[in-house]
Write a protein that holds these residues in place. Sequence first.
Motif, mmCIF file in Angstrom:
data_model
loop_
_atom_site.group_PDB
_atom_site.id
_atom_site.type_symbol
_atom_site.label_atom_id
_atom_site.label_comp_id
_atom_site.label_asym_id
_atom_site.label_seq_id
_atom_site.Cartn_x
_atom_site.Cartn_y
_atom_site.Cartn_z
ATOM 1 N N ALA A 168 0.832 -1.202 0.000
ATOM 2 C CA ALA A 168 0.000 0.000 0.000
ATOM 3 C C ALA A 168 0.869 1.255 0.000
ATOM 4 O O ALA A 168 2.059 1.223 0.302
ATOM 5 N N ILE A 169 0.212 2.370 -0.332
ATOM 6 C CA ILE A 169 0.836 3.696 -0.351
ATOM 7 C C ILE A 169 0.064 4.587 0.606
ATOM 8 O O ILE A 169 -1.180 4.531 0.665
ATOM 9 N N PHE A 170 0.789 5.452 1.326
ATOM 10 C CA PHE A 170 0.173 6.289 2.347
ATOM 11 C C PHE A 170 0.625 7.732 2.175
ATOM 12 O O PHE A 170 1.735 8.008 1.702
ATOM 13 N N GLY A 171 -0.243 8.646 2.582
ATOM 14 C CA GLY A 171 0.067 10.061 2.511
ATOM 15 C C GLY A 171 1.029 10.492 3.611
ATOM 16 O O GLY A 171 1.418 9.699 4.476
ATOM 17 N N PRO A 172 1.418 11.758 3.618
ATOM 18 C CA PRO A 172 2.412 12.238 4.587
ATOM 19 C C PRO A 172 1.951 12.124 6.038
ATOM 20 O O PRO A 172 2.780 12.058 6.946
ATOM 21 N N ALA A 173 0.631 12.093 6.269
ATOM 22 C CA ALA A 173 0.116 11.938 7.630
ATOM 23 C C ALA A 173 -0.191 10.480 7.962
ATOM 24 O O ALA A 173 -0.694 10.181 9.049
ATOM 25 N N GLY A 174 0.072 9.563 7.014
ATOM 26 C CA GLY A 174 -0.160 8.145 7.261
ATOM 27 C C GLY A 174 -1.490 7.637 6.765
ATOM 28 O O GLY A 174 -1.804 6.457 6.944
ATOM 29 N N GLY A 175 -2.294 8.502 6.141
ATOM 30 C CA GLY A 175 -3.582 8.059 5.619
ATOM 31 C C GLY A 175 -3.409 7.177 4.399
ATOM 32 O O GLY A 175 -2.565 7.433 3.535
ATOM 33 N N LEU A 176 -4.215 6.117 4.300
ATOM 34 C CA LEU A 176 -4.125 5.181 3.184
ATOM 35 C C LEU A 176 -4.536 5.860 1.882
ATOM 36 O O LEU A 176 -5.604 6.466 1.800
ATOM 37 N N VAL A 177 -3.677 5.739 0.847
ATOM 38 C CA VAL A 177 -3.963 6.290 -0.474
ATOM 39 C C VAL A 177 -4.434 5.188 -1.426
ATOM 40 O O VAL A 177 -5.423 5.328 -2.135
ATOM 41 N N ALA A 178 -3.709 4.080 -1.459
ATOM 42 C CA ALA A 178 -4.083 2.960 -2.338
ATOM 43 C C ALA A 178 -3.568 1.676 -1.719
ATOM 44 O O ALA A 178 -2.423 1.601 -1.278
ATOM 45 N N ASN A 179 -4.423 0.664 -1.705
ATOM 46 C CA ASN A 179 -4.081 -0.651 -1.154
ATOM 47 C C ASN A 179 -4.419 -1.687 -2.217
ATOM 48 O O ASN A 179 -5.584 -1.880 -2.551
ATOM 49 N N ALA A 180 -3.394 -2.305 -2.799
ATOM 50 C CA ALA A 180 -3.670 -3.349 -3.798
ATOM 51 C C ALA A 180 -4.450 -4.475 -3.117
ATOM 52 O O ALA A 180 -4.096 -4.893 -2.012
ATOM 53 N N PRO A 181 -5.520 -4.954 -3.727
ATOM 54 C CA PRO A 181 -6.401 -5.932 -3.069
ATOM 55 C C PRO A 181 -5.804 -7.330 -3.059
ATOM 56 O O PRO A 181 -6.207 -8.198 -3.813
ATOM 57 N N HIS A 182 -4.810 -7.539 -2.221
ATOM 58 C CA HIS A 182 -4.180 -8.843 -2.122
ATOM 59 C C HIS A 182 -4.908 -9.718 -1.101
ATOM 60 O O HIS A 182 -5.557 -10.685 -1.446
ATOM 61 N N ILE A 183 -4.811 -9.377 0.190
ATOM 62 C CA ILE A 183 -5.448 -10.143 1.262
ATOM 63 C C ILE A 183 -6.415 -9.228 1.999
ATOM 64 O O ILE A 183 -6.014 -8.183 2.529
#
Length: 1251
Positions: free
Chosen positions: A759-774
Amino acid sequence: MGRLGFSVDRGGTFTDVCVFREDGSNRVLKLLSEDPANYRDAPTEAIRRVLQEERGLSIPKASPIPIDEIAWIRMGTTVATNALLERKGERIALLITKGFRDLLYIGNQTRPDIFALDIRIPDVLYEEVYEVDERVIIDDGMEKGKEIELATNGKRMVIERSMDVNGVRHSLKRIKGNGIDAVVVLLLHSHILPGHELEVGKLAREAGITHVSLSHQIIPMIKAVPRGLTACVDGYLTPKIKDYIAGFTSAFVSPPPVQFMQSDGGLCDVGRFIGSRAILSGPAGGVVGVARTAFDGKKPAIGFDMGGTSTDVCRYAGTFEHVMQSTTAGVIIQIPQLEIKTVAAGGGSRLFFNEGRFVVGPESAGAHPGPVCYRKGGPLAITDANLVLGRIKPELFPNIFGESADMPLDKEGAVIAIEKLTREINEYEVARGNDPLTVEQVALGFLRVANEEMCRPIRALTQAKGYDTKAHVLCCFGGAGGQHACAVARALGIEEVLVHRFSGVLSAYGIALADSVAEAQESSGLTVNDVNFHDLSTRLVALSKTARDKLTVNENEEGRIDIEYFLHLRYARTDCAMMISAHWKEGDSLTQFIHNFTISYERLFGFTLPDRDVIADDVRVRAVQRSTVVTSDLPPATGHKCAPFKKERCYFDEGYLDTDLYRIEDMLAGHTVEGPAILVDKNSTLLIEPNCLATALADGNIKIVLKGKSSEESSTKVDPIRLSIFSNRFMSLAEQMGQVLQRTSISTNIKERLDFSCAIFGPAGGLVANAPHIPVHLGGMQYAVKFQIEHLGGDGINRGDVILSNHPRAGGSHLPDFTVITPVFFRDQSLPVFFVANRGHHADIGGLVPGSLPPNATHIEQEGAAFISFKVVDKGVFQEEPLIAQLEAPGKVKDCSPTRNIPDVIADLKAQIAANKKGIELVVDLMEEYGEDVVIAYMQHIMKAAEESVRALLKKVGAETRARTGSTVLKAIDRLDDGTPIVLTVSIDEEQGAAVFDFTGTGAECLNCCNTPRAVTMSAVIYCIRCLVGREIPLNEGCLVPIQIVIPPHSILSPSETAAVGGGNIQTSQRICDVVFKAFAAVSGGQGDMNNVMFGDSTMGYYETIGGGAGAGKGFHGRSGVHVHMTNTAITDPEILEDRYPVILREFSLREGSGGRGKWKGGEGLVRKLEFRRPLSLSLLTERRALAPYSLGGGEEGHRGRNHLIRANGTTINVGSKCTVNVARGDALELLTPGGGGYGKEERNGDSMEM
């Protein structure tokens, strides 16, 4: 005059034909593949017409075609692919080892769409299945008094049960009596000991069965499931192919000299053309065409084949890249085939607008009804957008559209349809304060989104494998590719596009240039060393003779036959085998294979394992007779300009521009055309965009050079088109991180079971994109990232740092899940602008039991090594010694062991670090391309879009709930087997589209391992929300903005820091999903379990999760034998399991009758029986053994699961849902997994009615 050569690509819609004359000149022909009013078969009709026109022969349609003027015919065909897609193959029966009748139905137990409650997996190809009473096992030196045979790879095999010949005869008699004339045989370990399969094949032929597919003959490789599925494909398709070949050859006076293209890119004679090797017959021709026409020996080429429903991409850098396994039409096929990536974006891809986002596909308008412009009532598609923008000219197309097939393309209809969609888009955008869009902006926006979709598989073939995408030439072909080639190249940073003069028929052209190929292969399993040198060398020599003998040398092409040698190599105790070739001859050592393997492994994975043996899983030889087809060049141009035949107005990013139209046939070598322009011939349309220069080359191809970089708008204001593009880019980054992690890891858990997420997260730690693996990792990692930001502070996170954590306090799920977090710095900034992270399940990190998931744990210290905030890389330095010390720390806890295989843990951690490194590269590239402000702004816009999607869902559900019950409050309760309640009250604010998920009333923290960290509850809720939305939305922090989650303190969902949590992530999480879906009345309860099984000793450990029944819902039955909700991990193949671990798999089948009855039935659970071959520690962590999966609407509950330990003396013990026991040789574990709940009331007379 010489004879003519014909290369034919028989596609689903069109049949393309290239005709080659002996002087090197050629011509092309395109016919409809199906036109029964005018001809029976398109390829023979094309040959008939050409012979009449070229040789002046009179050949009436019904009469046989003479072959005197035919030098050769080479054909690629989609006959096999279409039969597989449409499920129109031969009726077949499967004969399989007793205990495994449902093995191919179960497959690897994963579901293709993790968010689909109605789990749809293509059905098996066989119509009937019969078990064969026989069993062969690998000798472990302890089997006394049993018959022993040597396998083809030298292993000692035990004939535990000889085959029941009379039983097989009885089964074959029933098969024949039911009118089935094709059988597939799959017996365990037949890839190295084929005797029983050969015996069944002999009996089948004696019984009058016409077609017999023996799995070891189709592909002699380990892994029973893919080998069996491949054999089924062969049995299902080969009779249809043979029928087609018989019909084709019967059209000639005598059998013509014909060869067929195989999936591996080689031609074979008709007698060797079989179903399992025919799936990519047509697309393979395109890859060969790219290789032979676009590769100059220096710059690698990317093939870009855009058709009506999908786009195929490939890469060529001097050698064909093969894969040994792929999935087509939902069926796994284990056969050497060219690596071709496919994305569901083509000219017929449909256009949608979903809450602020432009969406292209994956649905397609197809050939019928086709896009709006086909005049058959079809939907808006990419072709309509190109037509509206003036990039397709109706007057240049034949009048073959409309119900009467005599009308031109309907531009007016396409404009009206896009105008309607534009009004819908502007209504949404203006209401949010955004500027309205014009019809042209909307049409161009959809093209940009489609182009980004098509860039994703290209990045997967290049960036994700360590290649620089920009350093390639884009070779464009296919009917629709020419309209998008410049834009796709620019989006990828590629500066050169090559368009073959026969780009519209390049697959057919490539088939002519392909080599004739024959292969021979055997399974091995031997270590590559001096001891086994003689055996492996002897096999290579013997297989080369076999392959050469298969190859019929065409008397008209006396090219020499080359022999290519391959070993399928992997490091010991890993599962990633690579097909490695080497220049080898008899008498040479095998060191070149090892050298090439080491180089390939390091390039792909970034490291090697020099202390490990190298295993040759398979030995393969390929005999190749080179093609000698000659083609001619164009005459040089007399000037440097080519005159346009027309000028039109077309729409580009700059607006409407005057655009010249040229005929490609008028362009001579050296002619140049400046964009914007359109080049046309009768088979294709090529758009030359502004700032591009097209040049006609001597060989007749068109080279396009892109001048200057794309000038991306720097506005940070939300734009729905760029919103879709950035959604794709962010998700692509996370997916590529996952590809790197899977490739570079060495453990079965990550590489094979795919138990990881990126996954990728913003500068404050908020989730930006999570590949749908598990699913259980969805959204939960943001707690881990935010914890580190708060814990370390801005000054505590430096360039070159990599942070490791797994503790629940730090946002962890359970201790075996290691989260690796890396900050992303941009240019000279002092603070991170993004974070990238991944979470992977490690096989063992110490603790009470092997596998580190002790069912009897009462304290987190007993579950293994714990990391709250550990810099595994500190300012660029890998901290190996402190890491090892912490991995050994569990050994200091009473009754616990240190981490059992530290080198493997470190290797997988380095893979996780490498995945983050790839993520950093891609994020920085994105910011360099668009600018930091724009990327940060669209990160926020994407989160807002996700928030609006969830708000829309909650408004809809709130209104429906009020209409049904008079209230917007939903309530549900469910329990764990120990009676602990999970209580949920959902209060929906239908005006705001918000909801409170309140778990007040949930049971207290438990003195066992089922306590669940808050991060896991959040993951479960975000997963359920995504399932309920029912369509693709960005998975990010925005999904949870409208949702407040209330968790009572000191409950099982908010345990203390010292509580054991191993089972919360893998068991309680399932119950959270159950209670959410129960509250929303969305679906009946699935198995609600992951059925965790762990066994091992001081030298090894094994972990698996086992599927069960899925719950039924309104309008659909539950799927049987599949993982549900919070997991989707693959299960180890039976042959791999028995080859590498001290167990025998006695049974793996559906548990009949375990699904709940109802109007729609719940899915069946599974029966899995493992017999142990030496003393081991066995641990089980399961649920739904005491309380059954719930039902809805009057259906029946699913059946509870059971765990039986069957001692060697025959005693059966119910060991309960959670236990750790010692097992001895001969003891067996029998797991009966739960079924899914039914939905809707079933009446007593068998009819059912919906409640």
